[in-house]
Structures are given as C-alpha cells and as structure tokens.
Design a protein around this motif. Structure first.
Motif, PDB file in Angstrom:
ATOM      1  N   ARG A  42       0.821  -1.207   0.000  1.00  0.00           N
ATOM      2  CA  ARG A  42       0.000   0.000   0.000  1.00  0.00           C
ATOM      3  C   ARG A  42       0.854   1.257   0.000  1.00  0.00           C
ATOM      4  NH1 ARG A  42      -4.986  -1.358   4.245  1.00  0.00           N
ATOM      5  NH2 ARG A  42      -5.547  -3.376   3.314  1.00  0.00           N
ATOM      6  N   ILE A  43       1.951   1.237   0.747  1.00  0.00           N
ATOM      7  CA  ILE A  43       2.834   2.403   0.782  1.00  0.00           C
ATOM      8  C   ILE A  43       3.412   2.669  -0.604  1.00  0.00           C
ATOM      9  CG2 ILE A  43       5.065   3.256   1.634  1.00  0.00           C
ATOM     10  CD1 ILE A  43       4.395   1.874   4.317  1.00  0.00           C
ATOM     11  N   LEU A  44       3.885   1.632  -1.255  1.00  0.00           N
ATOM     12  CA  LEU A  44       4.523   1.806  -2.559  1.00  0.00           C
ATOM     13  C   LEU A  44       3.521   2.132  -3.654  1.00  0.00           C
ATOM     14  CD1 LEU A  44       7.156  -1.051  -2.310  1.00  0.00           C
ATOM     15  CD2 LEU A  44       7.563   1.410  -2.198  1.00  0.00           C
ATOM     16  N   ARG A  45       2.279   1.753  -3.464  1.00  0.00           N
ATOM     17  CA  ARG A  45       1.248   2.111  -4.431  1.00  0.00           C
ATOM     18  C   ARG A  45       1.084   3.628  -4.493  1.00  0.00           C
ATOM     19  NH1 ARG A  45      -3.693  -0.351  -2.385  1.00  0.00           N
ATOM     20  NH2 ARG A  45      -2.672  -2.280  -3.012  1.00  0.00           N
ATOM     21  N   ASN A  46       1.170   4.286  -3.339  1.00  0.00           N
ATOM     22  CA  ASN A  46       0.990   5.735  -3.276  1.00  0.00           C
ATOM     23  C   ASN A  46       2.307   6.505  -3.300  1.00  0.00           C
ATOM     24  OD1 ASN A  46      -1.864   5.529  -3.034  1.00  0.00           O
ATOM     25  ND2 ASN A  46      -1.664   5.106  -0.851  1.00  0.00           N
ATOM     26  N   LEU A  47       3.380   5.859  -2.833  1.00  0.00           N
ATOM     27  CA  LEU A  47       4.687   6.513  -2.748  1.00  0.00           C
ATOM     28  C   LEU A  47       5.740   5.610  -3.383  1.00  0.00           C
ATOM     29  CD1 LEU A  47       4.398   7.634   0.998  1.00  0.00           C
ATOM     30  CD2 LEU A  47       4.174   9.123  -0.999  1.00  0.00           C
ATOM     31  N   PRO A  48       5.739   5.478  -4.699  1.00  0.00           N
ATOM     32  CA  PRO A  48       6.637   4.516  -5.350  1.00  0.00           C
ATOM     33  C   PRO A  48       8.119   4.810  -5.163  1.00  0.00           C
ATOM     34  CG  PRO A  48       5.568   5.952  -6.960  1.00  0.00           C
ATOM     35  CD  PRO A  48       4.882   6.197  -5.658  1.00  0.00           C
ATOM     36  N   ALA A  49       8.468   6.049  -4.809  1.00  0.00           N
ATOM     37  CA  ALA A  49       9.879   6.382  -4.623  1.00  0.00           C
ATOM     38  C   ALA A  49      10.392   5.987  -3.246  1.00  0.00           C
ATOM     39  CB  ALA A  49      10.103   7.881  -4.836  1.00  0.00           C
ATOM     40  N   THR A  50       9.502   5.643  -2.331  1.00  0.00           N
ATOM     41  CA  THR A  50       9.914   5.251  -0.990  1.00  0.00           C
ATOM     42  C   THR A  50      10.620   3.902  -1.049  1.00  0.00           C
ATOM     43  OG1 THR A  50       8.102   6.446   0.052  1.00  0.00           O
ATOM     44  CG2 THR A  50       9.106   4.693   1.329  1.00  0.00           C
TER      45      THR A  50
END
Length: 217
Positions: A68-76
């Motif tokens: 879920r984090i990478l879906r919204n913040l792919p650069a993280t």
C-alpha cells in the motif's frame, strides 16, 4: 538528510532502532508505527525516504503495508527487518516491492549502511537472508521444475561478473572498485541485467546469481 520511518510492533525494538539512527547525523527518524495500518497512514503524511519494516504485526502485516505504501509513494524505499522464523514472509515481501532485507541481529553499522544504500537506490541485504530468499523462491515458485533458471542469451562476460558480485551483496561502489569500473558504468550494467533477465530489482538479480551458482551465496 535521510528521512526514516520505523515500523515494528515492539516498542523496545523501535526504541533501539531510534537510538541507533540518532547516532548518524545524516539520518532523521520522522516517525514510528506499531502496526501496518499506522505505517501506511504515517508514510502518506510524512513521505519518508526509507521505511524499516517489520513483517509480522497486528491489524495489517508488513507485506500488505509495503504494497500500500509503494502504491501511493513509489519512490519510498522499504527495507525489511526479519527474524529466522519469518521465512514464509520473505518472498511475498520481495514481490510486494521491498528493496532490501536485513536480519534483526545485524550489526549496527550494517543497518546504518543499509539505510544509506537503500536511500541511494541500492538493495541492501544480509547474505544469510539472501540464502533464505533463494530457498523460498525455489520452493514456492519452481516446485515442478527439473532444472534451475538459466542465464539468458545476450549476457556479456562483464554483466556476468557484475551479476556474481550482486549475489555476494556488494554495493555499486564496491563492484566498481572490484572490477575497476566507474560507478555509472556499474549502474548501466545493473539496468541491463534487469532488462535481459526480467528481474525487477537488485535483490531479484542477487537471487538469480545464487541460483545460477555465480556467487558465493
């Protein structure tokens, strides 16, 4: 400054990680989460550069939280912290987009270096964890194959050398020094290997190197 989010359901673990990170002036802990749902909310609000992610947590595990984090913040960049009874979670975490894997008993200097490498776009992992990832990949993804993966045609000898060193866990700068190349050239070779092998990141390339017997594992 590298902005870090700590995610673990054990307060003492988070406290220890914070104390360690506070010893490095280039790292700033911007938040802590005790479960996956809180991690997703904080990541969206704080936009960290690196997330240190536990896998087994209440409410939402680290695998789904990473997804879920990478879906919204792919650069993280998400670095998984794992124990030796987390094997069933390792490959799913890789598929969810984790860029690195460290054992929870890693040396402090190794963890701090891993944060820096992750922030720089590399994929840090403990060699022992890589061995377990390889075993998990073989058991879960290739149960019926009589033979292991093959190196695709078109791989150059230099790319083979780079792939072997990725399997040994070396960073780009270390590979460059070992092969007497520029760091930019190493990055080009890594990108080329991803394209030719269909692997999505450095961890998957490292797994391939071990499966092929190119590295020391």
């Amino acid at each position: 400054m590298i902005r870090v989010l700590l995610v673990d359901d054990q307060p003492l673990v988070r406290a220890g990680l914070r104390m360690l990170c506070d010893t490095e002036e280039l790292i700033e802990v911007v938040g802590e989460a005790g479960d996956g749902e809180q991690a997703v909310r904080l990541a969206e609000r704080l936009t960290p550069d690196v997330v240190l992610m536990d896998l087994r947590m209440p409410r939402l595990d680290g695998i789904e939280a990473s997804r879920r984090i990478l879906r919204n913040l792919p650069a993280t960049r998400i670095v998984v912290l794992t124990t030796f009874d987390d094997d069933d979670h390792l490959y799913p975490a890789l598929e969810a987009g984790a860029c690195g894997f460290l054992a929870k008993d890693a040396e402090p200097a190794e963890l701090l270096a891993a944060i820096g490498r992750a922030a720089a776009g590399e994929s840090p992992f403990s060699p022992r964890v890589l061995d377990r990832l390889v075993d998990q990949a073989l058991r879960a993804r290739q149960p019926r194959r009589a033979t292991g993966p093959q190196l695709p045609e078109g791989i150059t000898e230099r790319e083979r050398e780079v792939l072997a060193l990725l399997g040994d866990g070396l960073a780009n700068a270390e590979i460059a020094e070992r092969l007497n190349l520029g760091v930019t050239t190493v990055k080009t070779h890594v990108a080329g290997l991803m394209g030719k092998t269909g692997r999505a990141n450095r961890v998957q390339l490292a797994i391939l190197a071990v499966q092929l017997g190119l590295s020391g594992g």
